[in-house]
Scaffold this active site. Structure first.
Site, PDB file in Angstrom:
ATOM      1  N   LYS A  73       0.800  -1.227   0.000  1.00 31.75           N
ATOM      2  CA  LYS A  73       0.000   0.000   0.000  1.00 31.75           C
ATOM      3  C   LYS A  73       0.834   1.278   0.000  1.00 31.75           C
ATOM      4  O   LYS A  73       0.429   2.279  -0.575  1.00 31.75           O
ATOM      5  CB  LYS A  73      -0.942   0.010   1.201  1.00 31.75           C
ATOM      6  CG  LYS A  73      -2.158  -0.891   1.021  1.00 31.75           C
ATOM      7  CD  LYS A  73      -3.049  -0.793   2.242  1.00 31.75           C
ATOM      8  CE  LYS A  73      -4.484  -1.112   1.881  1.00 31.75           C
ATOM      9  NZ  LYS A  73      -5.391  -0.944   3.021  1.00 31.75           N
ATOM     10  N   ASP A 111     -10.280   3.314   1.840  1.00 28.33           N
ATOM     11  CA  ASP A 111     -10.607   2.753   3.157  1.00 28.33           C
ATOM     12  C   ASP A 111     -11.314   3.792   4.036  1.00 28.33           C
ATOM     13  O   ASP A 111     -12.275   3.471   4.736  1.00 28.33           O
ATOM     14  CB  ASP A 111      -9.327   2.289   3.877  1.00 28.33           C
ATOM     15  CG  ASP A 111      -8.680   1.107   3.174  1.00 28.33           C
ATOM     16  OD1 ASP A 111      -9.391   0.190   2.756  1.00 28.33           O
ATOM     17  OD2 ASP A 111      -7.435   1.117   3.032  1.00 28.33           O
TER      18      ASP A 111
HETATM   19  P1  NAD Z   1      -1.913  -2.234  11.332  1.00 32.26           P
HETATM   20  O1  NAD Z   1      -1.038  -3.315  11.842  1.00 32.26           O
HETATM   21  O2  NAD Z   1      -1.426  -1.330  10.261  1.00 32.26           O
HETATM   22  O3  NAD Z   1      -2.354  -1.302  12.558  1.00 32.26           O
HETATM   23  C1  NAD Z   1      -2.762  -1.806  13.803  1.00 32.26           C
HETATM   24  C2  NAD Z   1      -2.849  -0.649  14.805  1.00 32.26           C
HETATM   25  O4  NAD Z   1      -3.335  -1.131  16.049  1.00 32.26           O
HETATM   26  C3  NAD Z   1      -1.511   0.003  15.088  1.00 32.26           C
HETATM   27  O5  NAD Z   1      -1.741   1.372  15.288  1.00 32.26           O
HETATM   28  C4  NAD Z   1      -1.063  -0.683  16.381  1.00 32.26           C
HETATM   29  O6  NAD Z   1      -0.230   0.172  17.141  1.00 32.26           O
HETATM   30  C5  NAD Z   1      -2.387  -0.905  17.071  1.00 32.26           C
HETATM   31  N1  NAD Z   1      -2.371  -2.100  17.919  1.00 32.26           N
HETATM   32  C6  NAD Z   1      -1.904  -3.323  17.584  1.00 32.26           C
HETATM   33  N2  NAD Z   1      -2.070  -4.187  18.619  1.00 32.26           N
HETATM   34  C7  NAD Z   1      -2.658  -3.477  19.615  1.00 32.26           C
HETATM   35  C8  NAD Z   1      -3.083  -3.806  20.925  1.00 32.26           C
HETATM   36  N3  NAD Z   1      -2.945  -5.044  21.434  1.00 32.26           N
HETATM   37  N4  NAD Z   1      -3.664  -2.845  21.664  1.00 32.26           N
HETATM   38  C9  NAD Z   1      -3.824  -1.607  21.159  1.00 32.26           C
HETATM   39  N5  NAD Z   1      -3.435  -1.234  19.935  1.00 32.26           N
HETATM   40  C10 NAD Z   1      -2.866  -2.163  19.170  1.00 32.26           C
HETATM   41  O7  NAD Z   1      -3.248  -2.949  10.881  1.00 32.26           O
HETATM   42  P2  NAD Z   1      -4.381  -2.366   9.918  1.00 32.26           P
HETATM   43  O8  NAD Z   1      -4.065  -2.742   8.529  1.00 32.26           O
HETATM   44  O9  NAD Z   1      -4.632  -0.938  10.259  1.00 32.26           O
HETATM   45  O10 NAD Z   1      -5.606  -3.267  10.363  1.00 32.26           O
HETATM   46  C11 NAD Z   1      -6.192  -3.113  11.652  1.00 32.26           C
HETATM   47  C12 NAD Z   1      -7.503  -3.884  11.706  1.00 32.26           C
HETATM   48  O11 NAD Z   1      -8.417  -3.315  10.782  1.00 32.26           O
HETATM   49  C13 NAD Z   1      -7.391  -5.363  11.300  1.00 32.26           C
HETATM   50  O12 NAD Z   1      -8.232  -6.094  12.150  1.00 32.26           O
HETATM   51  C14 NAD Z   1      -7.931  -5.389   9.899  1.00 32.26           C
HETATM   52  O13 NAD Z   1      -8.522  -6.627   9.566  1.00 32.26           O
HETATM   53  C15 NAD Z   1      -8.995  -4.314   9.971  1.00 32.26           C
HETATM   54  N6  NAD Z   1      -9.311  -3.692   8.684  1.00 32.26           N
HETATM   55  C16 NAD Z   1     -10.609  -3.672   8.302  1.00 32.26           C
HETATM   56  C17 NAD Z   1     -10.961  -3.088   7.106  1.00 32.26           C
HETATM   57  C18 NAD Z   1     -12.398  -3.078   6.678  1.00 32.26           C
HETATM   58  O14 NAD Z   1     -12.664  -2.801   5.509  1.00 32.26           O
HETATM   59  N7  NAD Z   1     -13.337  -3.338   7.561  1.00 32.26           N
HETATM   60  C19 NAD Z   1      -9.977  -2.488   6.306  1.00 32.26           C
HETATM   61  C20 NAD Z   1      -8.642  -2.500   6.727  1.00 32.26           C
HETATM   62  C21 NAD Z   1      -8.323  -3.116   7.939  1.00 32.26           C
END
Ligand code: NAD
Length: 294
Positions: A73, A111
């Site tokens: 990305k 997104d």
């Molecule tokens: P990422 O790894 O880029 O970001 C995760 C974020 O959460 C980071 O800021 C991290 O610091 C924080 N984090 C991680 N573990 C944590 C914990 N135990 N406690 C608190 N904060 C924590 O991931 P992402 O790509 O942003 O995805 C995050 C979630 O969003 C995933 O579950 C993914 O499946 C979901 N998602 C959903 C959609 C949708 O269309 N619904 C789209 C993209 C991502």
């Protein structure tokens, strides 16, 4: 499908790894078929190492567009000719359009618009609202930026002091300098500040992935007093359809508890519009893809 494909069929790709689990090919192909559009959508297992060649392939083959997911990305940006203002602010692209197949590639991010539209479809208007947002990774950053572009009053990001925290600080700087929304970031370990922020917010968004495997037994909110009848709770996770957070929010009387299915659907619909110029038949796709998950 075989009846649909011909020598004229236009290809849309999805480049990411791992990618075989993705719902996007089914979502787009079913929508093409429903509308009788002569397009096909295929997923390709592409990581950073193959990315330059893959983008070259998009140009060489006249592939009309591509979705882009992890780990590409951010890495794809230098290979594109242009990126949208939102993609520039987010620093990531999930949709690439090759207009008329002529090789000029424009990157977009859907997104954030998908998330805001998912909220709007539930009757939740983010304009002028104070919003607490946990998580500043890919999803959190796209949402934070879109909340800024769409006129939220304040976006208060909470994140652990991990690698994403510095990214959150940059995002906050951009939102504050480029939109009228006031943005801030605070260490999630400051529980009093987190609770105080939610108490002052009308919407709480969890974009951390906590609540999804392997963290399905966890929620960042465990105190019933945090949940109020005028608080909207939105979790970007869609599998499971009801995370521990959403169950807790429902049990303690939140105004709404919304999962990530709508965000997933509308980020796809926004990309579909960019690829084809047509509106995805979202109700039809929602029934087809998500009925059993709801
Ligand atoms: P990422 O790894 O880029 O970001 C995760 C974020 O959460 C980071 O800021 C991290 O610091 C924080 N984090 C991680 N573990 C944590 C914990 N135990 N406690 C608190 N904060 C924590 O991931 P992402 O790509 O942003 O995805 C995050 C979630 O969003 C995933 O579950 C993914 O499946 C979901 N998602 C959903 C959609 C949708 O269309 N619904 C789209 C993209 C991502």
């Amino acid at each position: 499908m075989s009846e649909r494909l011909s020598g004229h069929t236009l290809l849309i790709s999805l480049i990411a790894t791992p990618i075989r689990h993705s719902l996007s090919p089914k979502m787009h192909n079913e929508a093409f078929a429903k509308l009788g559009l002569d397009y096909a959508y295929l997923a390709f297992e592409v990581g950073n190492e193959e990315l330059a060649d893959a983008v070259q392939g998009i140009r060489a083959l006249g592939i009309r567009g591509s979705n882009v997911s992890m780990p590409n990305k951010q890495a794809i940006i230098p290979y594109l000719d242009e990126i949208s203002p939102a993609a520039e602010l987010v620093g990531a692209v999930n949709t690439v359009v090759n207009k008329d197949g002529k090789g000029h590639l424009v990157g977009h991010v859907t997104d954030g618009t998908g998330a805001v539209r998912a909220l709007a479809e539930e009757g939740v208007d983010i304009k002028d609202q104070i919003i607490t947002l946990a998580g500043a990774g890919g999803a959190g950053t796209a949402i934070a930026v879109q909340l800024g572009l769409d006129g939220a009053k304040e976006v208060r990001i909470f994140n652990p002091k991990d690698a994403a925290f510095a990214n959150a600080e940059k995002t906050v700087e951009k939102i504050n300098s480029r939109t009228n929304t006031k943005a801030s970031v605070t260490d999630l370990a400051d529980d009093a500040a987190f609770k105080q922020s939610i108490a002052e917010s009308s919407i709480y968004i969890d974009a951390t992935g906590v609540g999804m495997k392997p963290l399905e037994d966890l929620s960042l909110i465990n105190d019933p007093e945090v949940i109020r009848p005028d608080l909207v709770v939105f979790d970007v996770v869609y599998s499971p359809a009801e995370t521990k957070l959403l169950k807790f929010a429902k049990e303690h009387g939140a105004k709404k508890a919304i999962n990530g299915l709508g965000m997933m659907l509308y980020q796809g619909a926004e990309a579909f519009k960019l690829f084809t110029g047509e509106d995805m038949p979202v109700d039809y796709i929602k029934d087809l893809l998500f009925k059993e998950e709801n």
